[in-house]
Design a protein around this motif. Structure first.
Motif, PDB file in Angstrom:
ATOM      1  N   PRO A  26       0.845  -1.196   0.000  1.00 32.41           N
ATOM      2  CA  PRO A  26       0.000   0.000   0.000  1.00 32.41           C
ATOM      3  C   PRO A  26       0.879   1.245   0.000  1.00 32.41           C
ATOM      4  CG  PRO A  26       0.155  -0.890   2.216  1.00 32.41           C
ATOM      5  CD  PRO A  26       0.927  -1.831   1.323  1.00 32.41           C
ATOM      6  N   LEU A  27       0.474   2.237  -0.762  1.00 31.22           N
ATOM      7  CA  LEU A  27       1.257   3.475  -0.864  1.00 31.22           C
ATOM      8  C   LEU A  27       0.462   4.643  -0.297  1.00 31.22           C
ATOM      9  CD1 LEU A  27       2.644   3.107  -4.504  1.00 31.22           C
ATOM     10  CD2 LEU A  27       3.769   2.452  -2.368  1.00 31.22           C
ATOM     11  N   VAL A  28       1.123   5.416   0.552  1.00 30.60           N
ATOM     12  CA  VAL A  28       0.554   6.639   1.106  1.00 30.60           C
ATOM     13  C   VAL A  28       1.549   7.758   0.811  1.00 30.60           C
ATOM     14  CG1 VAL A  28      -0.173   7.845   3.186  1.00 30.60           C
ATOM     15  CG2 VAL A  28      -0.689   5.400   2.920  1.00 30.60           C
ATOM     16  N   ALA A  29       1.077   8.793   0.138  1.00 30.18           N
ATOM     17  CA  ALA A  29       1.955   9.882  -0.294  1.00 30.18           C
ATOM     18  C   ALA A  29       3.132   9.326  -1.090  1.00 30.18           C
ATOM     19  CB  ALA A  29       2.440  10.688   0.905  1.00 30.18           C
ATOM     20  N   ARG A  30       2.840   8.338  -1.923  1.00 30.05           N
ATOM     21  CA  ARG A  30       3.825   7.724  -2.820  1.00 30.05           C
ATOM     22  C   ARG A  30       4.916   6.957  -2.101  1.00 30.05           C
ATOM     23  NH1 ARG A  30       4.937  11.461  -8.136  1.00 30.05           N
ATOM     24  NH2 ARG A  30       2.779  11.616  -8.842  1.00 30.05           N
ATOM     25  N   ARG A  31       4.672   6.580  -0.869  1.00 34.46           N
ATOM     26  CA  ARG A  31       5.657   5.812  -0.120  1.00 34.46           C
ATOM     27  C   ARG A  31       5.006   4.582   0.500  1.00 34.46           C
ATOM     28  NH1 ARG A  31      10.387   8.256   0.123  1.00 34.46           N
ATOM     29  NH2 ARG A  31      10.523  10.497  -0.275  1.00 34.46           N
ATOM     30  N   PRO A  32       5.786   3.491   0.652  1.00 30.38           N
ATOM     31  CA  PRO A  32       5.231   2.264   1.228  1.00 30.38           C
ATOM     32  C   PRO A  32       4.692   2.496   2.631  1.00 30.38           C
ATOM     33  CG  PRO A  32       7.375   1.847   0.239  1.00 30.38           C
ATOM     34  CD  PRO A  32       7.203   3.330   0.275  1.00 30.38           C
ATOM     35  N   ALA A  33       3.506   1.960   2.895  1.00 29.95           N
ATOM     36  CA  ALA A  33       2.909   2.061   4.224  1.00 29.95           C
ATOM     37  C   ALA A  33       2.880   0.713   4.924  1.00 29.95           C
ATOM     38  CB  ALA A  33       1.487   2.610   4.121  1.00 29.95           C
ATOM     39  N   GLY A  34       3.419  -0.314   4.279  1.00 28.00           N
ATOM     40  CA  GLY A  34       3.410  -1.652   4.840  1.00 28.00           C
ATOM     41  C   GLY A  34       3.444  -2.676   3.729  1.00 28.00           C
ATOM     42  N   THR A  35       3.093  -3.910   4.071  1.00 25.33           N
ATOM     43  CA  THR A  35       3.010  -4.975   3.066  1.00 25.33           C
ATOM     44  C   THR A  35       1.899  -5.949   3.418  1.00 25.33           C
ATOM     45  OG1 THR A  35       4.500  -6.567   4.152  1.00 25.33           O
ATOM     46  CG2 THR A  35       5.526  -4.894   2.735  1.00 25.33           C
ATOM     47  N   GLY A  36       1.437  -6.657   2.400  1.00 25.80           N
ATOM     48  CA  GLY A  36       0.532  -7.776   2.587  1.00 25.80           C
ATOM     49  C   GLY A  36       1.050  -8.950   1.785  1.00 25.80           C
ATOM     50  N   LEU A  37       1.044 -10.137   2.367  1.00 20.30           N
ATOM     51  CA  LEU A  37       1.546 -11.334   1.696  1.00 20.30           C
ATOM     52  C   LEU A  37       0.647 -12.516   2.022  1.00 20.30           C
ATOM     53  CD1 LEU A  37       4.007 -12.530   0.040  1.00 20.30           C
ATOM     54  CD2 LEU A  37       4.900 -13.264   2.262  1.00 20.30           C
ATOM     55  N   ILE A  38       0.159 -13.191   1.011  1.00 17.51           N
ATOM     56  CA  ILE A  38      -0.610 -14.424   1.169  1.00 17.51           C
ATOM     57  C   ILE A  38       0.344 -15.583   0.930  1.00 17.51           C
ATOM     58  CG2 ILE A  38      -2.517 -15.803   0.282  1.00 17.51           C
ATOM     59  CD1 ILE A  38      -3.794 -13.147  -0.646  1.00 17.51           C
ATOM     60  N   PHE A  39       0.364 -16.556   1.836  1.00 19.35           N
ATOM     61  CA  PHE A  39       1.343 -17.638   1.711  1.00 19.35           C
ATOM     62  C   PHE A  39       0.768 -18.950   2.247  1.00 19.35           C
ATOM     63  CE2 PHE A  39       1.870 -15.541   5.741  1.00 19.35           C
ATOM     64  CZ  PHE A  39       2.148 -16.545   6.661  1.00 19.35           C
ATOM     65  N   PRO A  40       1.301 -20.081   1.754  1.00 18.66           N
ATOM     66  CA  PRO A  40       0.773 -21.380   2.171  1.00 18.66           C
ATOM     67  C   PRO A  40       1.472 -21.929   3.408  1.00 18.66           C
ATOM     68  CG  PRO A  40       2.341 -21.692   0.407  1.00 18.66           C
ATOM     69  CD  PRO A  40       2.247 -20.193   0.639  1.00 18.66           C
ATOM     70  N   ALA A  41       0.758 -22.773   4.129  1.00 14.20           N
ATOM     71  CA  ALA A  41       1.319 -23.584   5.204  1.00 14.20           C
ATOM     72  C   ALA A  41       0.850 -25.010   4.962  1.00 14.20           C
ATOM     73  CB  ALA A  41       0.846 -23.089   6.571  1.00 14.20           C
ATOM     74  N   VAL A  42       1.643 -25.975   5.365  1.00 12.65           N
ATOM     75  CA  VAL A  42       1.319 -27.378   5.105  1.00 12.65           C
ATOM     76  C   VAL A  42       1.322 -28.156   6.410  1.00 12.65           C
ATOM     77  CG1 VAL A  42       1.964 -29.485   3.873  1.00 12.65           C
ATOM     78  CG2 VAL A  42       2.331 -27.249   2.792  1.00 12.65           C
ATOM     79  N   TYR A  43       0.256 -28.911   6.624  1.00 15.62           N
ATOM     80  CA  TYR A  43       0.140 -29.755   7.817  1.00 15.62           C
ATOM     81  C   TYR A  43      -0.413 -31.113   7.404  1.00 15.62           C
ATOM     82  CZ  TYR A  43      -1.547 -31.523  12.304  1.00 15.62           C
ATOM     83  OH  TYR A  43      -1.792 -32.315  13.399  1.00 15.62           O
ATOM     84  N   GLN A  44       0.334 -32.157   7.693  1.00  9.51           N
ATOM     85  CA  GLN A  44      -0.054 -33.525   7.346  1.00  9.51           C
ATOM     86  C   GLN A  44      -0.426 -33.654   5.866  1.00  9.51           C
ATOM     87  OE1 GLN A  44      -3.130 -34.629  10.192  1.00  9.51           O
ATOM     88  NE2 GLN A  44      -1.613 -35.100  11.764  1.00  9.51           N
ATOM     89  N   LEU A  75      -2.343 -15.050   5.905  1.00  3.10           N
ATOM     90  CA  LEU A  75      -2.113 -13.675   5.460  1.00  3.10           C
ATOM     91  C   LEU A  75      -1.215 -12.971   6.465  1.00  3.10           C
ATOM     92  CD1 LEU A  75      -2.764 -11.131   3.723  1.00  3.10           C
ATOM     93  CD2 LEU A  75      -4.768 -10.797   5.189  1.00  3.10           C
ATOM     94  N   MET A  76      -0.130 -12.380   5.967  1.00  2.00           N
ATOM     95  CA  MET A  76       0.765 -11.577   6.800  1.00  2.00           C
ATOM     96  C   MET A  76       0.614 -10.099   6.438  1.00  2.00           C
ATOM     97  SD  MET A  76       4.971 -11.630   6.999  1.00  2.00           S
ATOM     98  CE  MET A  76       5.050 -13.194   7.866  1.00  2.00           C
ATOM     99  N   ILE A  77       0.410  -9.275   7.436  1.00  2.00           N
ATOM    100  CA  ILE A  77       0.357  -7.830   7.268  1.00  2.00           C
ATOM    101  C   ILE A  77       1.490  -7.232   8.088  1.00  2.00           C
ATOM    102  CG2 ILE A  77      -0.986  -5.735   7.645  1.00  2.00           C
ATOM    103  CD1 ILE A  77      -2.134  -7.483   5.448  1.00  2.00           C
ATOM    104  N   THR A  78       2.283  -6.347   7.468  1.00  2.00           N
ATOM    105  CA  THR A  78       3.359  -5.684   8.195  1.00  2.00           C
ATOM    106  C   THR A  78       3.234  -4.169   8.080  1.00  2.00           C
ATOM    107  OG1 THR A  78       5.022  -5.346   6.437  1.00  2.00           O
ATOM    108  CG2 THR A  78       4.831  -7.571   7.360  1.00  2.00           C
ATOM    109  N   ASP A  79       4.008  -3.462   8.902  1.00  2.00           N
ATOM    110  CA  ASP A  79       4.113  -2.023   8.734  1.00  2.00           C
ATOM    111  C   ASP A  79       5.252  -1.730   7.765  1.00  2.00           C
ATOM    112  OD1 ASP A  79       6.522  -2.276  10.117  1.00  2.00           O
ATOM    113  OD2 ASP A  79       5.737  -1.435  11.986  1.00  2.00           O
ATOM    114  N   ARG A  80       5.592  -0.478   7.570  1.00  2.00           N
ATOM    115  CA  ARG A  80       6.593  -0.121   6.568  1.00  2.00           C
ATOM    116  C   ARG A  80       8.001  -0.524   6.983  1.00  2.00           C
ATOM    117  NH1 ARG A  80       6.994   5.960   5.252  1.00  2.00           N
ATOM    118  NH2 ARG A  80       8.799   5.125   4.150  1.00  2.00           N
ATOM    119  N   GLN A  81       8.230  -0.771   8.288  1.00  2.00           N
ATOM    120  CA  GLN A  81       9.523  -1.253   8.753  1.00  2.00           C
ATOM    121  C   GLN A  81       9.627  -2.777   8.703  1.00  2.00           C
ATOM    122  OE1 GLN A  81       7.868   1.258  10.687  1.00  2.00           O
ATOM    123  NE2 GLN A  81       9.129   2.777   9.621  1.00  2.00           N
ATOM    124  N   LEU A  82       8.618  -3.422   8.148  1.00  2.00           N
ATOM    125  CA  LEU A  82       8.537  -4.882   8.069  1.00  2.00           C
ATOM    126  C   LEU A  82       8.452  -5.523   9.446  1.00  2.00           C
ATOM    127  CD1 LEU A  82      10.886  -5.799   5.075  1.00  2.00           C
ATOM    128  CD2 LEU A  82       8.458  -5.251   5.092  1.00  2.00           C
TER     129      LEU A  82
END
Length: 255
Positions: free
Chosen positions: A160-178, A185-192
């Motif tokens: 996501p961009l706010v004032a043309r700068r990163p405001a964080g991140t979103g990442l969809i990723f898999p996990a495996v069990y048996q 879903l991982m959501i971070t701030d701009r400092q990761l």
């Protein structure tokens, strides 16, 4: 008039250390079809989520430029229209309700960003999807951080961009069990720093929903993820989160 989310893809001046790219499959699709698709052509809910019918067929056919021709005359979504005609008609080859005569809104620019990611940044109108394609150097860097990654872990990072700068991140990723895959879903701030980890799709592993282990990740740097796990399922979640965090770090900070 309500403003739809916009997509900015040329931000190198504002994002000097976050190289800009669109998902490689989408670029190949654009080269083949002449227009940029939504991620929902191949995924049920954006890049990194479970594969949709056309995505499954594309993967089975080799997941490369030649795969388009291999599955062109098949009908991935079972609507009676071949993938070739769907693509030519700008309809979604993974959605039987989308046809050349009634393609729907799957190509609206907002559909490029999964709705769960958009909900995490409700006031953001401008988004940047970035390729997370792992190079050999990335894989070596990840190993040094305790994560075993491969090109199979290539993904899409939503910024996501706010004032043309990163405001964080979103990442969809898999996990495996048996042997069963579910998606987080991982959501971070701009400092990761991780804001939250949540379950996106866990129909195959319903016991993954509502666990307290997810709360342990909030406030941690993606570079060093730890959790006190008590069960095999929680351990699989910790491993998936750690690998996803390292992927974010090596592509956005360590690349």
């Amino acid at each position: 008039m309500k403003t739809k989310p916009m997509l900015l893809v040329l931000m190198t001046l504002c994002l000097p250390s976050w190289a800009v790219a669109m998902p490689s499959l989408a670029r190949d699709y654009k080269f083949e079809a002449g227009y940029m698709p939504s991620c929902n052509a191949c995924h049920l809910d954006g890049g990194g989520s479970e594969l949709a019918p056309y995505g499954k067929a594309f993967k089975a056919a080799g997941k490369n430029a030649a795969a388009f021709a291999k599955i062109a005359n098949t009908d991935s979504d079972g609507d009676g229209i071949s993938n070739r005609l769907e693509i030519q008609g700008k309809s979604n080859p993974s959605d039987k309700s989308s046809t050349p005569k009634a393609p729907g809104d799957w190509l609206d620019i907002a559909s490029l960003i999964p709705r769960e990611v958009r909900r995490a940044f409700p006031d953001v109108l401008t988004w940047l999807p970035k390729d997370a394609l792992l190079t050999p150097a990335d894989i070596m860097a990840a190993k040094a951080l305790g994560a075993t990654l491969s090109t199979d872990d290539d993904n899409t990072i939503y910024i996501p961009l706010v004032a043309r700068r990163p405001a964080g991140t979103g990442l969809i990723f898999p996990a495996v069990y048996q042997g069963k895959t579910f998606f987080l879903l991982m959501i971070t701030d701009r400092q990761l720093t991780i804001r939250e980890i949540s379950v996106l799709h866990a129909d195959k592993v319903p016991s993954a929903k509502g666990l307290s282990v997810y709360q342990q990740f909030a406030g941690q740097s993606v570079k060093h993820v730890k959790a006190e796990t008590k069960t095999a399922l929680e351990k699989s979640i910790e491993t998936a989160v750690r690998h996803a965090g390292v992927l974010l770090y090596v592509r956005l900070k360590g690349a």
